[in-house]
Design an enzyme around this catalytic site. Structure first.
Site, short mmCIF file in Angstrom:
data_model
loop_
_atom_site.label_atom_id
_atom_site.label_comp_id
_atom_site.label_asym_id
_atom_site.label_seq_id
_atom_site.Cartn_x
_atom_site.Cartn_y
_atom_site.Cartn_z
N HIS A 34 0.82 -1.21 0.00
CA HIS A 34 0.00 0.00 0.00
C HIS A 34 0.86 1.26 0.00
O HIS A 34 0.67 2.16 -0.83
CB HIS A 34 -0.92 -0.02 1.23
CG HIS A 34 -1.83 1.15 1.34
ND1 HIS A 34 -3.16 1.10 0.96
CD2 HIS A 34 -1.62 2.42 1.79
CE1 HIS A 34 -3.72 2.29 1.18
NE2 HIS A 34 -2.80 3.09 1.68
N GLU A 35 1.81 1.32 0.92
CA GLU A 35 2.66 2.51 1.02
C GLU A 35 3.61 2.61 -0.18
O GLU A 35 3.96 3.72 -0.59
CB GLU A 35 3.44 2.50 2.33
CG GLU A 35 2.57 2.50 3.59
CD GLU A 35 1.52 3.60 3.62
OE1 GLU A 35 1.75 4.66 2.99
OE2 GLU A 35 0.47 3.41 4.26
N HIS B 158 1.86 4.59 -2.82
CA HIS B 158 2.02 6.03 -2.59
C HIS B 158 3.42 6.48 -3.01
O HIS B 158 3.59 7.50 -3.69
CB HIS B 158 1.83 6.35 -1.10
CG HIS B 158 0.41 6.34 -0.64
ND1 HIS B 158 -0.56 7.14 -1.18
CD2 HIS B 158 -0.20 5.64 0.36
CE1 HIS B 158 -1.71 6.94 -0.55
NE2 HIS B 158 -1.51 6.02 0.39
N GLU C 13 -4.43 7.83 -3.23
CA GLU C 13 -4.97 6.59 -2.69
C GLU C 13 -5.29 5.60 -3.81
O GLU C 13 -5.23 4.38 -3.61
CB GLU C 13 -6.20 6.87 -1.85
CG GLU C 13 -6.59 5.76 -0.91
CD GLU C 13 -5.56 5.48 0.17
OE1 GLU C 13 -5.61 4.38 0.78
OE2 GLU C 13 -4.69 6.34 0.43
#
Length: 489
Positions: free
Chosen positions: A254-255, A258, A284
């Protein structure tokens, strides 16, 4: 020409100082000694005073009035600087400094209250943060809707009414799908202990698979995983749990989503108003498409299954299909960041409604826990068992990030749109992911979205990448198809 050049040069130094402020925040969450919180609050307040003074410097207004952009990029830079300048000028300098100090200190207060399961220890600080953010929102709104003004900081052009309408379209389908899945045969679960060193080793491998450049970044641990920075210094954090390695692995992916957005922005935009992601919703979309549509796909979980067996040996799941079901298990739970793809947006909707009420004054901070617990029981069908699983689970409100939460679900909607376009553009996607090769997919995302930073508005960024206006339909279609197949509905 001179005005535009001077404006860009001045803004470059402001952007650099903003990156320094972000690095202080990263350090506070990862390496700062606990006893340094008071001094760090002073430091954050001081740098915000300097930044606010620069962002409201009267010369910016003069340069804006005289600037003559010579191309589309300079037009976009001028647009973004103008928006930032007009917003900054509405916020009193002492208020900006006070918010920086209070929210810096509030992070530590929240963490201690969360660890102690003591809501009352956090409420006075949260009340102060809410009061300051209401003042800021009122200044930005200039007679308009306070929450809309705060939301605009994270998703330019969005309104609370528009978000609520989108949520109204999502909620019934999600609730129905959730009920059908929970009534089906449950997915297998992990019953094994996974050592931290092994989890971090797999986590680093996953970061590399999805294109994170560790030469210009690093992975550390934090209570609440996050990504920080832009350009050539983009850092991420993850966390570990001995019984739940997926928490570590999917927090990392997830990170990385980003971080890859920030690392993928055209170097020519570095330290300009275009040199960061255009909005939190678009940001996101990157983290969610990396984590879910790619990272939790049947194809990629087959690769992850083999990699986990290499790292941990036999961990109780015998074959790939069972592992795929395990990764995508839908079950009752309290934590937003650990929620499955169906229920995640329901968690966001709860927070969206509560924070709108907080900002409007319809909900007092003293009654927030009761309101949270009542709404949670109504939405999920069971009671919150402790504050760290309820109102104290997220760091966002201690940071003053009101208006941030709805962008998580907006990002899911955008990710649905992007995934539909990605599958058409990269027909080999499943075969690639099954080999642990995400390069074609991440290259498509970089070339069609990430490289442009803030060149276009959030909506236009998605339209440019997909050729279509954003809609919740692709996300709902993806979820229906995936979970109908997975749970044999």
């Amino acid at each position: 020409m001179i005005a535009m050049k001077d404006l860009i040069a001045f803004d470059r130094d402001t952007q650099a100082l903003g990156q320094i402020a972000g690095r202080l925040g990263w350090d506070q969450e990862t390496m700062m000694p606990r006893g340094s919180a008071g001094q760090r609050a002073e430091e954050m307040g001081a740098i915000q005073t300097v930044l606010h003074a620069r962002r409201t410097d009267p010369r910016i207004g003069e340069w804006i009035a005289s600037a003559k952009p010579k191309n589309d990029v300079e037009n976009a830079i001028l647009r973004e600087i103008t928006i930032g300048y007009e917003k900054a000028c509405k916020i009193p300098a002492d208020l900006a400094t006070e918010i920086a100090k209070v929210t810096s200190a509030a992070q530590g207060t929240w963490a201690e209250a969360r660890a102690a399961e003591d809501v009352s220890a956090f409420l006075p600080t949260l009340s102060h943060v809410v009061d300051l953010k209401r003042q800021e929102g009122a200044a930005l709104a200039d007679g308009g809707d306070v929450y809309d003004a705060m939301l605009d900081d994270y998703e330019q052009g969005a309104t609370g009414v528009e978000i609520a309408t989108m949520f109204d379209a999502l909620r019934p389908r999600l609730v129905d799908l959730r009920a059908a899945v929970l009534a089906a045969n449950p997915a297998p679960s992990l019953d094994h202990t996974f050592d931290e060193a092994g989890q971090l080793a797999v986590s680093t491998k996953l970061a590399e698979v999805f294109g994170y450049d560790l030469n210009k970044g690093r992975i550390d641990k934090a209570v609440h995983p996050f990504s920080s920075g832009s350009g050539h210094d983009v850092r991420i954090t993850t966390r570990t749990s001995a019984g739940d390695p997926f928490n570590c692995f999917y927090s990392t992916i997830h990170e990385v989503g980003h971080a890859c957005y920030e690392q993928g922005i055209d170097d020519a935009y570095a330290l300009t108003a275009l040199g960061q992601g255009v909005s939190m919703g678009v940001h996101e979309s990157q983290s969610r498409i990396y984590e879910n549509q790619m990272g939790r796909s049947r194809a990629f979980t087959g690769f992850l299954f083999g990699h986990m067996r290499d790292q941990f040996g036999d961990f109780g799941i015998a074959e790939e299909d069972a592992f795929y079901r395990c990764v995508n298990s839908v079950s009752n739970g309290y934590i937003r960041t650990e929620a499955d793809e169906i229920q995640y947006n329901l968690h966001v909707m709860l927070r969206f409604d509560l924070e709108r009420q907080l900002m409007s004054g319809d909900l007092d901070v003293q009654h927030l826990e009761e309101a949270w617990n009542t709404r949670f029981a109504a939405d999920f069908g069971y009671a919150v068992d402790r504050p760290s699983n309820g109102v104290l689970q997220d760091v966002h409100w201690s940071l003053g990030l009101f208006g941030y939460f709805p962008t998580y679900s907006l990002g899911n909607v955008y990710a649905g749109c992007l995934y539909e376009a990605l599958r058409e553009a990269v027909p080999s996607l499943d075969d690639d992911l099954a080999r642990g090769d995400a390069q074609a997919a991440t290259t498509w995302l970089r070339e069609n979205l990430q490289q442009f930073g803030s060149l276009r508005s959030p909506r236009d960024t998605i339209m440019h990448a997909t050729g279509k206006a954003p809609s919740e339909a692709p996300l709902l279609g993806y979820l229906d198809a995936k979970f109908t197949d997975l749970y044999r509905l």
